[in-house]
Design a protein around this motif. Structure first.
Motif, PDB file in Angstrom:
ATOM      1  N   SER A 164     -54.141  -4.860 -70.690  1.00  0.00           N
ATOM      2  CA  SER A 164     -53.504  -4.624 -69.390  1.00  0.00           C
ATOM      3  C   SER A 164     -52.028  -4.309 -69.598  1.00  0.00           C
ATOM      4  O   SER A 164     -51.397  -4.818 -70.533  1.00  0.00           O
ATOM      5  CB  SER A 164     -53.665  -5.859 -68.498  1.00  0.00           C
ATOM      6  OG  SER A 164     -52.961  -6.963 -69.052  1.00  0.00           O
ATOM      7  N   PHE A 165     -51.518  -3.457 -68.719  1.00  0.00           N
ATOM      8  CA  PHE A 165     -50.115  -3.045 -68.779  1.00  0.00           C
ATOM      9  C   PHE A 165     -49.502  -3.226 -67.401  1.00  0.00           C
ATOM     10  O   PHE A 165     -49.993  -2.667 -66.420  1.00  0.00           O
ATOM     11  CB  PHE A 165     -50.020  -1.577 -69.223  1.00  0.00           C
ATOM     12  CG  PHE A 165     -50.578  -1.373 -70.612  1.00  0.00           C
ATOM     13  CD1 PHE A 165     -49.735  -1.410 -71.720  1.00  0.00           C
ATOM     14  CD2 PHE A 165     -51.943  -1.196 -70.816  1.00  0.00           C
ATOM     15  CE1 PHE A 165     -50.244  -1.256 -73.010  1.00  0.00           C
ATOM     16  CE2 PHE A 165     -52.463  -1.044 -72.097  1.00  0.00           C
ATOM     17  CZ  PHE A 165     -51.612  -1.070 -73.197  1.00  0.00           C
ATOM     18  N   ASP A 166     -48.451  -4.015 -67.360  1.00  0.00           N
ATOM     19  CA  ASP A 166     -47.807  -4.342 -66.092  1.00  0.00           C
ATOM     20  C   ASP A 166     -46.294  -4.251 -66.234  1.00  0.00           C
ATOM     21  O   ASP A 166     -45.764  -4.347 -67.335  1.00  0.00           O
ATOM     22  CB  ASP A 166     -48.180  -5.778 -65.682  1.00  0.00           C
ATOM     23  CG  ASP A 166     -49.564  -5.861 -65.058  1.00  0.00           C
ATOM     24  OD1 ASP A 166     -49.670  -5.628 -63.850  1.00  0.00           O
ATOM     25  OD2 ASP A 166     -50.530  -6.144 -65.795  1.00  0.00           O
ATOM     26  N   VAL A 167     -45.624  -4.116 -65.067  1.00  0.00           N
ATOM     27  CA  VAL A 167     -44.162  -4.071 -65.121  1.00  0.00           C
ATOM     28  C   VAL A 167     -43.532  -5.454 -64.970  1.00  0.00           C
ATOM     29  O   VAL A 167     -42.362  -5.629 -65.261  1.00  0.00           O
ATOM     30  CB  VAL A 167     -43.556  -3.132 -64.043  1.00  0.00           C
ATOM     31  CG1 VAL A 167     -43.835  -1.679 -64.394  1.00  0.00           C
ATOM     32  CG2 VAL A 167     -44.090  -3.470 -62.671  1.00  0.00           C
ATOM     33  N   SER A 168     -44.315  -6.453 -64.520  1.00  0.00           N
ATOM     34  CA  SER A 168     -43.701  -7.774 -64.297  1.00  0.00           C
ATOM     35  C   SER A 168     -44.600  -8.880 -64.826  1.00  0.00           C
ATOM     36  O   SER A 168     -45.796  -8.682 -65.037  1.00  0.00           O
ATOM     37  CB  SER A 168     -43.489  -7.996 -62.796  1.00  0.00           C
ATOM     38  OG  SER A 168     -44.753  -8.127 -62.168  1.00  0.00           O
ATOM     39  N   ASP A 169     -44.012 -10.043 -64.998  1.00  0.00           N
ATOM     40  CA  ASP A 169     -44.774 -11.205 -65.457  1.00  0.00           C
ATOM     41  C   ASP A 169     -45.840 -11.600 -64.438  1.00  0.00           C
ATOM     42  O   ASP A 169     -46.941 -12.012 -64.804  1.00  0.00           O
ATOM     43  CB  ASP A 169     -43.835 -12.398 -65.698  1.00  0.00           C
ATOM     44  CG  ASP A 169     -42.868 -12.128 -66.854  1.00  0.00           C
ATOM     45  OD1 ASP A 169     -43.077 -11.124 -67.568  1.00  0.00           O
ATOM     46  OD2 ASP A 169     -41.914 -12.905 -67.019  1.00  0.00           O
ATOM     47  N   GLU A 170     -45.502 -11.424 -63.135  1.00  0.00           N
ATOM     48  CA  GLU A 170     -46.493 -11.759 -62.100  1.00  0.00           C
ATOM     49  C   GLU A 170     -47.678 -10.792 -62.198  1.00  0.00           C
ATOM     50  O   GLU A 170     -48.830 -11.188 -62.027  1.00  0.00           O
ATOM     51  CB  GLU A 170     -45.895 -11.657 -60.692  1.00  0.00           C
ATOM     52  CG  GLU A 170     -44.728 -12.586 -60.398  1.00  0.00           C
ATOM     53  CD  GLU A 170     -43.433 -12.134 -61.067  1.00  0.00           C
ATOM     54  OE1 GLU A 170     -42.980 -11.010 -60.802  1.00  0.00           O
ATOM     55  OE2 GLU A 170     -42.874 -12.902 -61.888  1.00  0.00           O
ATOM     56  N   GLY A 171     -47.362  -9.535 -62.472  1.00  0.00           N
ATOM     57  CA  GLY A 171     -48.418  -8.538 -62.634  1.00  0.00           C
ATOM     58  C   GLY A 171     -49.328  -8.898 -63.793  1.00  0.00           C
ATOM     59  O   GLY A 171     -50.559  -8.835 -63.673  1.00  0.00           O
ATOM     60  N   LEU A 172     -48.725  -9.318 -64.895  1.00  0.00           N
ATOM     61  CA  LEU A 172     -49.527  -9.714 -66.063  1.00  0.00           C
ATOM     62  C   LEU A 172     -50.427 -10.891 -65.704  1.00  0.00           C
ATOM     63  O   LEU A 172     -51.611 -10.920 -66.051  1.00  0.00           O
ATOM     64  CB  LEU A 172     -48.599 -10.088 -67.229  1.00  0.00           C
ATOM     65  CG  LEU A 172     -49.251 -10.740 -68.453  1.00  0.00           C
ATOM     66  CD1 LEU A 172     -50.365  -9.866 -69.032  1.00  0.00           C
ATOM     67  CD2 LEU A 172     -48.205 -11.027 -69.535  1.00  0.00           C
ATOM     68  N   PRO A 447     -35.035   2.005 -67.068  1.00  0.00           N
ATOM     69  CA  PRO A 447     -36.276   1.729 -67.791  1.00  0.00           C
ATOM     70  C   PRO A 447     -36.686   0.252 -67.715  1.00  0.00           C
ATOM     71  O   PRO A 447     -35.832  -0.627 -67.725  1.00  0.00           O
ATOM     72  CB  PRO A 447     -35.951   2.121 -69.236  1.00  0.00           C
ATOM     73  CG  PRO A 447     -34.472   2.160 -69.329  1.00  0.00           C
ATOM     74  CD  PRO A 447     -33.936   2.397 -67.957  1.00  0.00           C
ATOM     75  N   ILE A 448     -37.976   0.037 -67.605  1.00  0.00           N
ATOM     76  CA  ILE A 448     -38.527  -1.328 -67.613  1.00  0.00           C
ATOM     77  C   ILE A 448     -39.449  -1.436 -68.818  1.00  0.00           C
ATOM     78  O   ILE A 448     -40.327  -0.585 -69.019  1.00  0.00           O
ATOM     79  CB  ILE A 448     -39.372  -1.614 -66.345  1.00  0.00           C
ATOM     80  CG1 ILE A 448     -38.600  -1.299 -65.073  1.00  0.00           C
ATOM     81  CG2 ILE A 448     -39.881  -3.055 -66.341  1.00  0.00           C
ATOM     82  CD1 ILE A 448     -39.461  -1.371 -63.818  1.00  0.00           C
ATOM     83  N   ARG A 449     -39.278  -2.476 -69.596  1.00  0.00           N
ATOM     84  CA  ARG A 449     -40.179  -2.732 -70.723  1.00  0.00           C
ATOM     85  C   ARG A 449     -41.498  -3.273 -70.169  1.00  0.00           C
ATOM     86  O   ARG A 449     -41.531  -4.226 -69.398  1.00  0.00           O
ATOM     87  CB  ARG A 449     -39.517  -3.746 -71.662  1.00  0.00           C
ATOM     88  CG  ARG A 449     -40.216  -4.051 -72.961  1.00  0.00           C
ATOM     89  CD  ARG A 449     -40.463  -2.916 -73.928  1.00  0.00           C
ATOM     90  NE  ARG A 449     -39.482  -1.863 -74.129  1.00  0.00           N
ATOM     91  CZ  ARG A 449     -38.560  -1.831 -75.102  1.00  0.00           C
ATOM     92  NH1 ARG A 449     -38.476  -2.817 -75.964  1.00  0.00           N
ATOM     93  NH2 ARG A 449     -37.741  -0.812 -75.227  1.00  0.00           N
ATOM     94  N   VAL A 450     -42.596  -2.656 -70.562  1.00  0.00           N
ATOM     95  CA  VAL A 450     -43.916  -3.007 -70.041  1.00  0.00           C
ATOM     96  C   VAL A 450     -44.403  -4.308 -70.691  1.00  0.00           C
ATOM     97  O   VAL A 450     -44.098  -4.579 -71.850  1.00  0.00           O
ATOM     98  CB  VAL A 450     -44.889  -1.841 -70.310  1.00  0.00           C
ATOM     99  CG1 VAL A 450     -46.327  -2.225 -70.015  1.00  0.00           C
ATOM    100  CG2 VAL A 450     -44.483  -0.613 -69.506  1.00  0.00           C
TER     101      VAL A 450
END
Ligand code: ATP
Ligand code: MG
Length: 579
Positions: A164-172, A447-450
């Protein structure tokens, strides 16, 4: 579909294979599901392949249901991505490495974090593209040290791996939770008995991780549970609750005693009870175990591990604590090269003065006093105090966890059992996206680190695990969801009427939508019954003696029940039984 046993590419074996120890291995070979090619390398024959494909489909359906998208990456991979994350080295001898004709290093993929990270980097560039979950059901290669139990631990095996690839910790966290729920649905559909336990992350790196363990006495993993709180963990991941530190003031000085012939904890405790005027148990002694830590790059280091003398060092826990490094025992040559290591009398003092790294069990807190080696043959310290007389380099989870130990949450005692790892879910975080600078542009143009998760199911292992949990004394038993056929029709009489009856029932069952295995061979009924029991299709329809009165027999492999049914009710009965 109707498959005729007279045509099926299948030979069942009467005897267990000589190299098989666990029931699933014996039965899958005897029933002609798999054949061994080399250690940990197996061929799938028709029945085995059908079960494997059905499990794949259950996994695929549940992955698709959480919005994961299937892709397929090569198993043959270049070295560079694994070099970038250091796994080319860290994986050590577990990695199958090869060179192409130009002498370029390649490998056979053991797991694909690197390649999925690179694949997403190649296609996506905006936060709007995320989240995304990608998966594959693919052959993996690991040069396992101990390939075991047939397909249970292979060197070539099928895994479903998703990322899985997310932009935020909540997404993960959301992606992780979706996988956790999907895995529960998968293993529930397969009818397995399993537990979800806290896990260590091993060679994967990252933080939160849980394993799905199928309960089985032949499992290589040990887990513990606390009935009171529901806490469950792989023993490798159990964190020992450290007692509070104690005041050092007022503790007696450490004293060296002559303790001849006390190389073992038992003899030391006997000596102490005979010579000290208090009652001593093994838990009052500090046992120092020496191991050689082998880094993935081959560098070695001698390490001292101190644990209360009433506990063994659990090598798997120690290994998990030191991963990705491995451990070896010291050789006589190592002892000869380090004469301060006096077998049976090793103490913290010599380790520290000779700059040997010394890690202790979390119970060895400041202010605890120990009976331990004085680094001379026949001598021990009494009252050697942690934090005063020696200062360890840190703590390590290495001591065995025992039934009855207090749960880390303090809620009650732990009980242990064994399991087979069938799935593993990880919150990797940014370890891999950092290695390849996988960024997307955020809403504000920055840029956001994924952040990444990785999730594995042992698809081929599941064939063996289901066999292991479901088999009985006479053969395999498949839950209907994965059985190679829905019904096994046995023509158990030589007369023409029974033959015609069997053919007709097979055709009717087929028209009703069932996959039918029809035993139309000329063999004796006894041979056919034995094979039917061994092969494990859950419903067996026998057309035999009773057919003269128009009756067939329906046998249930799970309940052992057998019922006589008029020929024209067979289909309806099978329909009912299957639901
Ligand atoms: P194990 O501890 O059993 O060696 P692992 O932790 O190395 O497994 P993962 O890297 O988590 O395995 O792989 C995901 C899943 O793949 C595991 O949960 C397991 O079901 C399966 N698997 C791993 N190694 C093998 C193997 N050698 N043969 C068959 N299946 C395997
Ligand atoms: Mg694992």
């Amino acid at each position: 579909m109707i498959t005729r046993l007279s045509q099926l590419f299948l030979r069942t074996l009467r005897d267990d294979p000589a190299d098989a120890e666990v029931p699933s291995h014996k039965l899958l070979v005897r029933a002609g599901y798999v054949r061994r090619i080399a250690p940990g390398v197996y061929s799938w024959l028709p029945l085995g392949l059908r079960v494997l494909r059905k499990i794949e489909n259950v996994v695929r359906e549940e992955m698709d249901a959480i919005g994961a998208q299937e892709i397929s990456l090569p198993a043959l991979l270049p070295r560079e991505p694994y070099e970038a994350t250091n796994r080319w080295t860290e994986y050590g001898p577990g990695l199958f490495r090869l060179k192409d004709r130009k002498g370029v290093d390649m490998l056979l993929g053991p797991t694909h974090e690197e390649l999925f990270a690179l694949t997403v980097k190649g296609e996506y560039s905006s936060y709007k593209d995320l989240p995304v979950v990608l998966y594959q059901i693919q052959t993996k290669y690991r040069d396992e040290e101990r390939p075991r139990a047939g397909i249970l631990r292979g060197r070539e095996f099928v895994m479903k791996d998703s990322y899985s690839f997310d932009v935020s910790d909540e997404g993960l966290q959301t992606s992780y939770d979706a996988h956790r729920a999907a895995y529960q649905r998968i293993f529930d559909r397969l009818g397995l008995k399993y537990v979800i336990v806290a896990a260590t992350s091993g060679a994967m790196g990252g933080s939160a991780s849980e394993e799905f363990l199928a309960e089985s006495p032949v499992g290589e993993d040990t887990f513990v549970r606390c009935v009171e709180s529901g806490y469950a963990a792989n023993v490798e991941a159990v964190v020992t609750a450290a007692p509070d530190e104690k005041p050092i003031d007022g503790l007696a000085d450490a004293k060296i005693y002559d303790t001849p012939g006390t190389e073992t904890i038992a003899t030391l405790v006997d000596w102490a009870n005979a010579n000290l005027d208090r009652e001593v148990t093994a838990a009052d002694t500090l046992k120092n175990v020496m191991v050689k830590v082998v880094q993935p790059n081959g560098k070695t280091e001698i390490l001292g591990v101190g644990v209360p003398g009433d506990r063994e060092v659990d090598m798997k826990r120690l290994e998990a604590s030191l991963a990705p490094a491995g451990i070896e025992m010291l050789t006589d040559a190592d002892f000869a090269a380090n004469p301060f290591l006096v077998k049976g009398y090793i103490g913290p003092k010599a380790l520290q003065s000779n700059e040997i790294r010394y890690l202790v069990d979390p119970r060895v807190v400041t202010g605890t006093a120990w009976i331990t080696g004085a680094d001379e043959a026949g001598k021990h310290y009494v009252g050697l105090v942690a934090g005063r007389d020696f200062t360890p380099d840190g703590t390590i989870e290495a001591a065995e966890v025992r039934d009855g130990d207090m749960s880390p949450d303090g809620a009650g005692p732990l009980v242990s059992a064994r399991g087979i790892e069938i799935g593993h879910i990880f919150q990797l975080g940014r370890k891999y996206t950092d290695a390849f600078s996988v960024d997307v542009l955020g809403e504000n143009g920055k840029p956001i680190r994924v952040t990444m998760g990785s999730y594995g199911v042992g698809v081929s292992r599941l064939v063996a695990v289901i066999a292991e949990q479901m088999h009985d004394a006479i053969g395999l038993r498949w839950p209907s969801e994965v059985s190679p056929y829905d019904v096994h029709v046995v023509i158990a009489n030589k007369d023409e009427a029974a033959r015609e009856g069997g053919e007709r029932l097979a055709a009717e069952l087929n028209s009703a939508g069932f996959d039918v295995l029809l035993d139309d061979r000329k063999s004796s009924p006894g041979v056919k019954f034995k094979d039917a029991e061994l092969l494990g299709v859950p419903l067996i329809v026998v057309v035999g003696r009773g057919w003269a009165e128009g009756k067939a027999e329906i046998r249930d492999r799970f309940t052992g029940e057998s019922t006589e049914v008029p020929g024209d009710e067979v289909v309806a009965t099978v329909v009912m039984r299957r639901n």
